[in-house]
Design a protein around this motif. Structure first.
Motif, PDB file in Angstrom:
ATOM      1  N   THR A  41      27.255  31.867  54.952  1.00 51.38           N
ATOM      2  CA  THR A  41      28.833  31.900  54.981  1.00 51.38           C
ATOM      3  C   THR A  41      29.101  32.260  53.915  1.00 51.38           C
ATOM      4  N   LEU A  42      28.583  32.209  52.927  1.00 51.41           N
ATOM      5  CA  LEU A  42      28.714  32.834  51.776  1.00 51.41           C
ATOM      6  C   LEU A  42      28.749  34.299  51.060  1.00 51.41           C
ATOM      7  N   MET A  43      27.208  34.397  52.060  1.00 46.51           N
ATOM      8  CA  MET A  43      26.384  35.558  52.046  1.00 46.51           C
ATOM      9  C   MET A  43      27.794  36.701  52.518  1.00 46.51           C
ATOM     10  N   GLY A  44      27.639  36.733  53.857  1.00 43.28           N
ATOM     11  CA  GLY A  44      28.918  37.172  54.619  1.00 43.28           C
ATOM     12  C   GLY A  44      30.262  37.361  54.208  1.00 43.28           C
ATOM     13  N   ALA A 102      33.112  44.460  49.130  1.00 42.27           N
ATOM     14  CA  ALA A 102      32.474  46.029  49.669  1.00 42.27           C
ATOM     15  C   ALA A 102      34.454  46.418  50.145  1.00 42.27           C
ATOM     16  N   LEU A 103      35.038  45.355  50.053  1.00 42.96           N
ATOM     17  CA  LEU A 103      36.737  45.202  50.092  1.00 42.96           C
ATOM     18  C   LEU A 103      37.001  46.021  48.815  1.00 42.96           C
ATOM     19  N   GLY A 104      36.619  44.736  48.066  1.00 39.94           N
ATOM     20  CA  GLY A 104      37.348  45.147  46.261  1.00 39.94           C
ATOM     21  C   GLY A 104      36.631  46.901  45.542  1.00 39.94           C
ATOM     22  N   VAL A 105      36.109  46.725  46.313  1.00 40.52           N
ATOM     23  CA  VAL A 105      35.311  48.422  45.674  1.00 40.52           C
ATOM     24  C   VAL A 105      36.004  49.444  46.008  1.00 40.52           C
ATOM     25  N   ALA A 106      36.026  49.035  47.733  1.00 40.18           N
ATOM     26  CA  ALA A 106      37.019  50.587  48.608  1.00 40.18           C
ATOM     27  C   ALA A 106      38.744  50.715  48.307  1.00 40.18           C
ATOM     28  N   VAL A 107      39.345  48.963  47.277  1.00 46.31           N
ATOM     29  CA  VAL A 107      41.129  49.466  46.769  1.00 46.31           C
ATOM     30  C   VAL A 107      40.297  49.835  45.236  1.00 46.31           C
ATOM     31  N   ALA A 145      47.875  47.720  34.763  1.00 40.64           N
ATOM     32  CA  ALA A 145      48.602  47.095  35.913  1.00 40.64           C
ATOM     33  C   ALA A 145      47.256  46.878  36.786  1.00 40.64           C
ATOM     34  N   GLY A 146      47.176  47.159  37.993  1.00 37.41           N
ATOM     35  CA  GLY A 146      45.781  46.629  38.764  1.00 37.41           C
ATOM     36  C   GLY A 146      45.586  45.840  38.142  1.00 37.41           C
ATOM     37  N   MET A 147      44.747  44.954  36.958  1.00 39.02           N
ATOM     38  CA  MET A 147      43.965  43.745  36.510  1.00 39.02           C
ATOM     39  C   MET A 147      44.792  42.854  36.355  1.00 39.02           C
ATOM     40  N   MET A 148      46.233  42.888  35.934  1.00 37.03           N
ATOM     41  CA  MET A 148      46.340  42.341  35.577  1.00 37.03           C
ATOM     42  C   MET A 148      47.119  41.306  37.512  1.00 37.03           C
ATOM     43  N   LEU A 149      47.624  42.447  38.583  1.00 32.67           N
ATOM     44  CA  LEU A 149      48.024  42.127  39.955  1.00 32.67           C
ATOM     45  C   LEU A 149      46.352  40.950  40.350  1.00 32.67           C
ATOM     46  N   ALA A 150      45.207  41.529  39.869  1.00 30.31           N
ATOM     47  CA  ALA A 150      44.986  41.063  40.884  1.00 30.31           C
ATOM     48  C   ALA A 150      43.965  39.749  40.289  1.00 30.31           C
ATOM     49  N   ALA A 151      44.452  39.767  38.478  1.00 29.81           N
ATOM     50  CA  ALA A 151      44.211  38.539  38.675  1.00 29.81           C
ATOM     51  C   ALA A 151      44.936  37.553  38.781  1.00 29.81           C
ATOM     52  N   LEU A 152      45.908  37.928  39.116  1.00 31.41           N
ATOM     53  CA  LEU A 152      47.438  37.286  39.574  1.00 31.41           C
ATOM     54  C   LEU A 152      47.200  36.678  41.070  1.00 31.41           C
ATOM     55  N   LEU A 153      46.601  37.235  41.631  1.00 32.72           N
ATOM     56  CA  LEU A 153      46.238  36.909  42.712  1.00 32.72           C
ATOM     57  C   LEU A 153      44.693  36.490  43.185  1.00 32.72           C
ATOM     58  N   GLN A 170      41.807  33.392  47.324  1.00 34.53           N
ATOM     59  CA  GLN A 170      41.270  31.926  47.047  1.00 34.53           C
ATOM     60  C   GLN A 170      41.309  31.453  48.417  1.00 34.53           C
ATOM     61  N   GLN A 171      42.709  31.012  47.670  1.00 35.20           N
ATOM     62  CA  GLN A 171      43.179  29.568  48.876  1.00 35.20           C
ATOM     63  C   GLN A 171      42.994  30.179  50.077  1.00 35.20           C
ATOM     64  N   TYR A 172      43.515  31.206  50.683  1.00 33.79           N
ATOM     65  CA  TYR A 172      43.795  31.874  51.797  1.00 33.79           C
ATOM     66  C   TYR A 172      42.144  31.734  52.671  1.00 33.79           C
ATOM     67  N   ASN A 173      41.437  33.012  51.661  1.00 32.08           N
ATOM     68  CA  ASN A 173      40.040  32.965  52.246  1.00 32.08           C
ATOM     69  C   ASN A 173      39.027  33.647  51.463  1.00 32.08           C
ATOM     70  N   ASN A 174      38.042  33.593  51.172  1.00 35.68           N
ATOM     71  CA  ASN A 174      36.947  33.451  50.411  1.00 35.68           C
ATOM     72  C   ASN A 174      36.775  34.676  49.973  1.00 35.68           C
ATOM     73  N   ALA A 175      36.626  35.603  51.203  1.00 36.46           N
ATOM     74  CA  ALA A 175      36.065  36.736  51.285  1.00 36.46           C
ATOM     75  C   ALA A 175      37.308  37.589  49.769  1.00 36.46           C
ATOM     76  N   LEU A 176      38.398  37.446  50.538  1.00 37.39           N
ATOM     77  CA  LEU A 176      39.607  38.136  49.740  1.00 37.39           C
ATOM     78  C   LEU A 176      39.690  37.721  48.026  1.00 37.39           C
ATOM     79  N   GLY A 177      39.854  35.937  48.055  1.00 42.27           N
ATOM     80  CA  GLY A 177      39.129  35.455  46.550  1.00 42.27           C
ATOM     81  C   GLY A 177      38.641  36.997  45.699  1.00 42.27           C
ATOM     82  N   THR A 178      36.512  36.691  46.594  1.00 48.02           N
ATOM     83  CA  THR A 178      35.762  37.729  46.067  1.00 48.02           C
ATOM     84  C   THR A 178      36.802  39.243  45.481  1.00 48.02           C
ATOM     85  N   ALA A 179      37.742  39.442  46.796  1.00 54.34           N
ATOM     86  CA  ALA A 179      37.840  41.010  46.548  1.00 54.34           C
ATOM     87  C   ALA A 179      38.546  40.913  45.603  1.00 54.34           C
ATOM     88  N   ALA A 180      39.497  39.888  45.660  1.00 52.05           N
ATOM     89  CA  ALA A 180      40.315  39.664  44.248  1.00 52.05           C
ATOM     90  C   ALA A 180      39.522  40.049  42.263  1.00 52.05           C
TER      91      ALA A 180
END
Length: 352
Positions: free
Chosen positions: A242-245, A252-257, A273-281, A286-296
């Protein structure tokens, strides 16, 4: 006397944290503390100049934040000092083996064994072991330990401790300790000793193999591949898959963004500014979805590369290689799961 004791009112339960996102490890509290902790080394680097000490400072801040389990001021300082010790010992070991391929591979195998033994004991132990892998790689392949790095580690241990205490004072709620008891960890380790050693053997093969494969592919940062192994590999094979997926999707999402952000906003200040926003998000995602936490988190790291390289053009090659390295890491995590499954079956048959 017995009747009197029975009629005596029971002691009130210990106070609990009030509900709210600003208290304890609530969503806002955790997000803001993480951003304050992580952005401080970059702020200092802007004042005194960027150098390798910045890597040590940031790794220390992330691990100190992760190992902060609340409690008294002394408890928090001890936990964060442990983070600093992990960083210094790992990079010192890496520095000792730097330039010697055979010793470097042995060091990666050894630190993989350590990770496998503690991976499922407690989140803090697992995270410390993952960062031990990272710091050995930093010392061996990227930035050998220097006296200024030791000073940076000590300074940011104290800074992270100050953020932890200062936030609780500011919101008026003191987080209770959630640190595990050492005797409980040792009891769990002894109870599953055989299974852990078999898993450790599998990890000791997978981590050096991921590193050597990344080298053979000519990737610029081969340590990303071995970090990919420990980020997704768990003794629980289903959890690992699950973690691999999630890791591959989030990377991939984080690289694209990060690439899109760099092209759209090329100014140096925009990367900050982008780094600060990524750190805040990071934690809301992560709470919403592990893939999104990895992306941030990936966005933060990739924007840092852009910031250091002076723009997206200078960092684009490394940014794209991040996804390849994570793929290599996930592939060898699968190899480790296969070796572990085979080993567990062999020993189960012998036991029968």
């Amino acid at each position: 006397m017995a009747e009197t004791a029975a009629l005596r009112p029971a002691a009130p339960p210990p106070p609990s944290l009030p509900p709210g996102r600003w208290h304890g490890d609530g969503l806002i509290a955790r997000s803001v503390r993480f951003a304050l902790t992580l952005m401080a080394p970059i702020g200092l680097a802007l004042l005194v100049g960027i150098d390798f000490w910045l890597i040590y400072a940031m790794v220390t801040c992330i691990l100190a934040f992760t190992l902060d389990t609340g409690g008294r001021a002394g408890q928090r300082l001890a936990a964060m000092a442990a983070a600093g010790i992990v960083v210094l010992l790992g990079t010192a070991l890496g520095t000792l083996v730097a330039g010697h391929m055979a010793l470097t591979v042995l060091a990666f195998a050894g630190i993989g064994v350590l990770y496998a033994l503690v991976e499922s004991l407690h989140q803090s132990a697992a995270m410390a072991a993952r960062f031990a892998c990272l710091t050995v790689a930093i010392g061996a392949l990227y930035a050998p330990l220097q006296p200024v790095d030791v000073a940076a580690v000590g300074l940011f241990v104290l800074y992270a401790w100050g953020v932890s205490l200062g936030w609780d004072v500011a919101v008026g709620v003191w987080r209770p300790s959630t640190a595990p008891q050492l005797r409980d960890l040792l009891a769990r380790l002894r109870a599953t000793e055989r299974e852990r050693w078999i898993f450790a053997g599998a990890v000791a093969v997978a981590i050096p193999a991921a590193f050597l494969t990344s080298l053979a592919l000519g990737l610029h940062r081969p340590y990303w591949a071995l970090i990919g192994v420990v980020l997704v590999l768990r003794a629980d094979s289903l959890a690992s898959r699950t973690l691999m997926g999630q890791m591959l999707l989030g990377t991939a999402l984080g690289v694209a963004v990060a690439l899109a952000f760099g092209w759209l906003f090329p100014a140096h200040q925009a990367a900050l500014a982008g780094m600060m926003l990524a750190a805040l998000l990071r934690w809301p995602a992560q709470q919403y979805n592990n893939a999104l936490g990895t992306a941030a988190l990936t966005v933060f790291i990739m924007l840092l590369l852009e910031f250091v390289a002076g723009g997206v053009a200078g960092a684009a090659h490394d940014i794209m290689e991040r996804l390849i390295d994570m793929g290599v890491g996930c592939a060898f995590a699968m190899v480790a799961l296969g070796i572990d499954r085979l080993g567990q079956r062999v020993f189960a048959r012998r036991g029968a």
